[in-house]
Design a protein around this motif. Structure first.
Motif, mmCIF file in Angstrom:
data_model
loop_
_atom_site.group_PDB
_atom_site.id
_atom_site.type_symbol
_atom_site.label_atom_id
_atom_site.label_comp_id
_atom_site.label_asym_id
_atom_site.label_seq_id
_atom_site.Cartn_x
_atom_site.Cartn_y
_atom_site.Cartn_z
ATOM 1 N N VAL A 134 -55.172 44.907 -14.572
ATOM 2 C CA VAL A 134 -55.185 45.434 -13.878
ATOM 3 C C VAL A 134 -54.098 45.701 -12.858
ATOM 4 O O VAL A 134 -53.848 47.088 -12.084
ATOM 5 N N ALA A 135 -53.674 44.742 -12.758
ATOM 6 C CA ALA A 135 -53.024 45.109 -11.870
ATOM 7 C C ALA A 135 -51.788 45.508 -12.160
ATOM 8 O O ALA A 135 -50.870 46.090 -11.768
ATOM 9 N N SER A 136 -51.597 45.276 -13.861
ATOM 10 C CA SER A 136 -49.803 46.740 -14.047
ATOM 11 C C SER A 136 -50.376 47.960 -13.874
ATOM 12 O O SER A 136 -49.763 48.393 -13.928
ATOM 13 N N LEU A 137 -51.627 47.997 -14.343
ATOM 14 C CA LEU A 137 -51.890 49.169 -14.149
ATOM 15 C C LEU A 137 -51.592 49.790 -12.593
ATOM 16 O O LEU A 137 -51.472 51.061 -12.366
ATOM 17 N N ARG A 138 -51.695 49.288 -12.057
ATOM 18 C CA ARG A 138 -51.987 49.231 -10.492
ATOM 19 C C ARG A 138 -50.171 49.486 -10.060
ATOM 20 O O ARG A 138 -49.952 50.769 -9.019
ATOM 21 N N ALA A 139 -49.112 48.807 -10.465
ATOM 22 C CA ALA A 139 -47.657 48.478 -10.168
ATOM 23 C C ALA A 139 -47.327 49.843 -11.059
ATOM 24 O O ALA A 139 -46.030 50.800 -10.428
ATOM 25 N N LYS A 140 -47.860 50.287 -12.777
ATOM 26 C CA LYS A 140 -47.437 50.951 -12.871
ATOM 27 C C LYS A 140 -47.298 52.091 -12.760
ATOM 28 O O LYS A 140 -46.334 53.562 -12.368
ATOM 29 N N LEU A 141 -48.936 53.026 -12.101
ATOM 30 C CA LEU A 141 -48.289 53.676 -11.934
ATOM 31 C C LEU A 141 -48.618 54.616 -9.915
ATOM 32 O O LEU A 141 -49.080 54.621 -9.814
ATOM 33 N N ARG A 142 -47.933 53.154 -9.469
ATOM 34 C CA ARG A 142 -48.342 52.997 -8.139
ATOM 35 C C ARG A 142 -49.304 53.511 -7.180
ATOM 36 O O ARG A 142 -49.130 54.577 -6.036
ATOM 37 N N MET A 143 -50.262 53.022 -8.425
ATOM 38 C CA MET A 143 -51.887 53.575 -6.412
ATOM 39 C C MET A 143 -51.775 52.405 -6.516
ATOM 40 O O MET A 143 -53.509 52.247 -7.398
ATOM 41 N N PRO A 144 -52.035 51.316 -6.148
ATOM 42 C CA PRO A 144 -52.989 50.420 -5.917
ATOM 43 C C PRO A 144 -54.205 50.742 -5.538
ATOM 44 O O PRO A 144 -54.721 49.830 -5.673
ATOM 45 N N ALA A 145 -55.050 51.513 -5.021
ATOM 46 C CA ALA A 145 -55.809 51.796 -4.783
ATOM 47 C C ALA A 145 -57.005 52.827 -5.891
ATOM 48 O O ALA A 145 -58.117 52.508 -5.705
ATOM 49 N N LEU A 146 -56.335 52.370 -6.773
ATOM 50 C CA LEU A 146 -56.825 53.773 -8.118
ATOM 51 C C LEU A 146 -57.799 53.079 -8.713
ATOM 52 O O LEU A 146 -58.969 53.116 -8.892
ATOM 53 N N ILE A 147 -57.050 51.393 -9.120
ATOM 54 C CA ILE A 147 -58.308 50.846 -9.425
ATOM 55 C C ILE A 147 -59.518 50.079 -8.297
ATOM 56 O O ILE A 147 -58.818 49.138 -7.720
ATOM 57 N N GLU A 148 -60.356 50.122 -8.328
ATOM 58 C CA GLU A 148 -61.123 49.247 -7.060
ATOM 59 C C GLU A 148 -61.947 47.737 -7.389
ATOM 60 O O GLU A 148 -62.176 48.438 -8.634
ATOM 61 N N THR A 149 -61.305 47.029 -7.656
ATOM 62 C CA THR A 149 -62.259 45.354 -7.721
ATOM 63 C C THR A 149 -63.776 45.177 -6.422
ATOM 64 O O THR A 149 -63.191 46.019 -5.951
ATOM 65 N N VAL A 150 -64.688 45.665 -7.810
ATOM 66 C CA VAL A 150 -65.947 45.407 -7.264
ATOM 67 C C VAL A 150 -66.336 43.547 -6.752
ATOM 68 O O VAL A 150 -66.200 43.771 -8.281
ATOM 69 N N ARG A 151 -66.260 42.809 -6.283
ATOM 70 C CA ARG A 151 -65.975 41.585 -6.259
ATOM 71 C C ARG A 151 -67.315 41.106 -6.908
ATOM 72 O O ARG A 151 -68.283 41.427 -6.451
ATOM 73 N N GLY A 152 -67.383 40.288 -7.670
ATOM 74 C CA GLY A 152 -68.502 39.854 -8.167
ATOM 75 C C GLY A 152 -69.241 40.417 -9.161
ATOM 76 O O GLY A 152 -69.686 39.940 -9.763
ATOM 77 N N VAL A 153 -68.464 41.664 -9.886
ATOM 78 C CA VAL A 153 -69.124 42.710 -10.598
ATOM 79 C C VAL A 153 -67.859 43.207 -11.376
ATOM 80 O O VAL A 153 -68.270 42.843 -12.778
ATOM 81 N N GLY A 154 -66.686 43.697 -11.222
ATOM 82 C CA GLY A 154 -66.028 43.881 -12.402
ATOM 83 C C GLY A 154 -65.673 45.115 -11.478
ATOM 84 O O GLY A 154 -65.128 45.130 -10.012
ATOM 85 N N TYR A 155 -64.927 46.801 -11.753
ATOM 86 C CA TYR A 155 -63.652 47.648 -11.728
ATOM 87 C C TYR A 155 -64.591 49.116 -11.566
ATOM 88 O O TYR A 155 -65.041 49.177 -12.280
ATOM 89 N N ARG A 156 -64.108 49.465 -10.788
ATOM 90 C CA ARG A 156 -64.095 50.792 -10.553
ATOM 91 C C ARG A 156 -62.926 51.877 -10.415
ATOM 92 O O ARG A 156 -62.142 51.618 -9.489
ATOM 93 N N LEU A 157 -63.426 53.473 -11.328
ATOM 94 C CA LEU A 157 -61.565 54.198 -10.812
ATOM 95 C C LEU A 157 -61.822 55.107 -9.724
ATOM 96 O O LEU A 157 -63.289 55.700 -9.460
ATOM 97 N N VAL A 158 -61.604 55.245 -8.596
ATOM 98 C CA VAL A 158 -61.580 55.676 -7.329
ATOM 99 C C VAL A 158 -60.367 56.858 -7.524
ATOM 100 O O VAL A 158 -58.681 56.759 -7.349
ATOM 101 N N ALA A 159 -60.713 58.224 -7.955
ATOM 102 C CA ALA A 159 -60.274 59.778 -7.868
ATOM 103 C C ALA A 159 -59.198 59.678 -7.020
ATOM 104 O O ALA A 159 -60.377 59.704 -5.635
ATOM 105 N N PRO A 160 -58.342 60.079 -6.890
ATOM 106 C CA PRO A 160 -57.475 60.470 -5.855
ATOM 107 C C PRO A 160 -57.060 61.795 -5.728
ATOM 108 O O PRO A 160 -57.891 62.601 -6.411
ATOM 109 N N ALA A 161 -57.039 61.770 -4.696
ATOM 110 C CA ALA A 161 -56.855 63.435 -3.993
ATOM 111 C C ALA A 161 -55.659 63.950 -4.419
ATOM 112 O O ALA A 161 -55.125 63.379 -5.252
ATOM 113 N N ALA A 162 -56.079 65.471 -5.118
ATOM 114 C CA ALA A 162 -55.171 66.604 -6.093
ATOM 115 C C ALA A 162 -54.440 66.717 -5.116
ATOM 116 O O ALA A 162 -54.259 66.962 -3.775
#
Length: 228
Positions: free
Chosen positions: A200-228
């Motif tokens: 997950v950390a690697s994806l955030r860095a390579k895509l240069r979008m730290p907020a793209l993949i959101e950590t849902v504490r205690g559960v998992g992850y979700r993708l937050v679609a960026p604005a066009a």
């Protein structure tokens, strides 16, 4: 994914349903062959996979499998204690997509469920050259496994791509850590959690979008679609 569990033993069904629910499945329990067939009307009733025990009280599981295959193309995984080769061949010839022998490892069962469901993804979702997920400036080409941001190609490892594609196919939906590990790494959660965090950390860095993949504490992850 909706899953139909056909099992006459309520204790076994309750335990397995609990495990499947923890991995993101919406489980319907049928206690007999007739109940299972009714649940699949009409046209599979939206189920992604059928887990079919062979020792049912009203009909032989093989017979039920044959009837299911005549009604719907929904994948069927036979789950049984019958381990001989002839039984497996007979089940596959009747139209079963896979055959799991009891006792089984939960991680293996989950991997097999995901495997048969992937084989039946509609062509317009995963098979054609135009299967591209567009999330703002992020474009994910599923057939070619190519990812670009603002038109620039981003080089990802195989697992990084699989992880991104999984999350991107359902933006905003929270994927449990166990579910991600099962589908992307084909294994159970134990000992793999740190690997997921690193990817997950690697994806955030390579895509240069730290907020793209959101950590849902205690559960998992979700993708937050960026604005066009």
């Amino acid at each position: 994914m909706r899953l139909l569990l056909v099992e006459d033993d309520n204790h076994v069904a309750a335990a397995l349903s609990a495990v499947l629910a923890r991995h993101g499945f919406d489980v319907t329990h049928a206690r007999s062959g007739e109940e299972a067939l009714q649940a699949l009307v009409p046209e599979g009733a939206g189920f992604g996979v059928v887990l079919l025990d062979l020792g049912l009280p009203d009909q032989d599981g093989y017979e039920v499998c044959g009837k299911i295959r005549k009604r719907t193309s929904t994948p069927v995984i036979m789950v049984t204690a019958r381990s001989d080769v002839r039984s497996r061949i007979h089940g596959l010839n009747l139209g079963a997509d896979d055959y799991v022998v009891k006792p089984y490892d939960t991680g293996e069962l989950l991997a097999r469920i995901h495997a048969v469901s992937r084989r039946t993804v509609p062509e317009d979702a995963a098979g054609g050259g135009d299967a591209v997920l567009r999330l703002g400036t992020v474009h994910i080409e599923l057939p070619t496994r190519r990812v670009s941001v603002d038109g620039s190609v981003v080089q990802l490892t195989r697992k990084e791509f699989d992880l991104l594609a999984l999350l991107a196919q359902r933006p905003g939906v929270v994927f449990r850590r166990e579910q991600i590990i099962s589908e992307v790494w084909r294994t159970s959660w134990e000992g793999t959690g740190r690997t997921l965090e690193v990817h997950v950390a690697s994806l955030r860095a390579k895509l240069r979008m730290p907020a793209l993949i959101e950590t849902v504490r205690g559960v998992g992850y979700r993708l937050v679609a960026p604005a066009a």
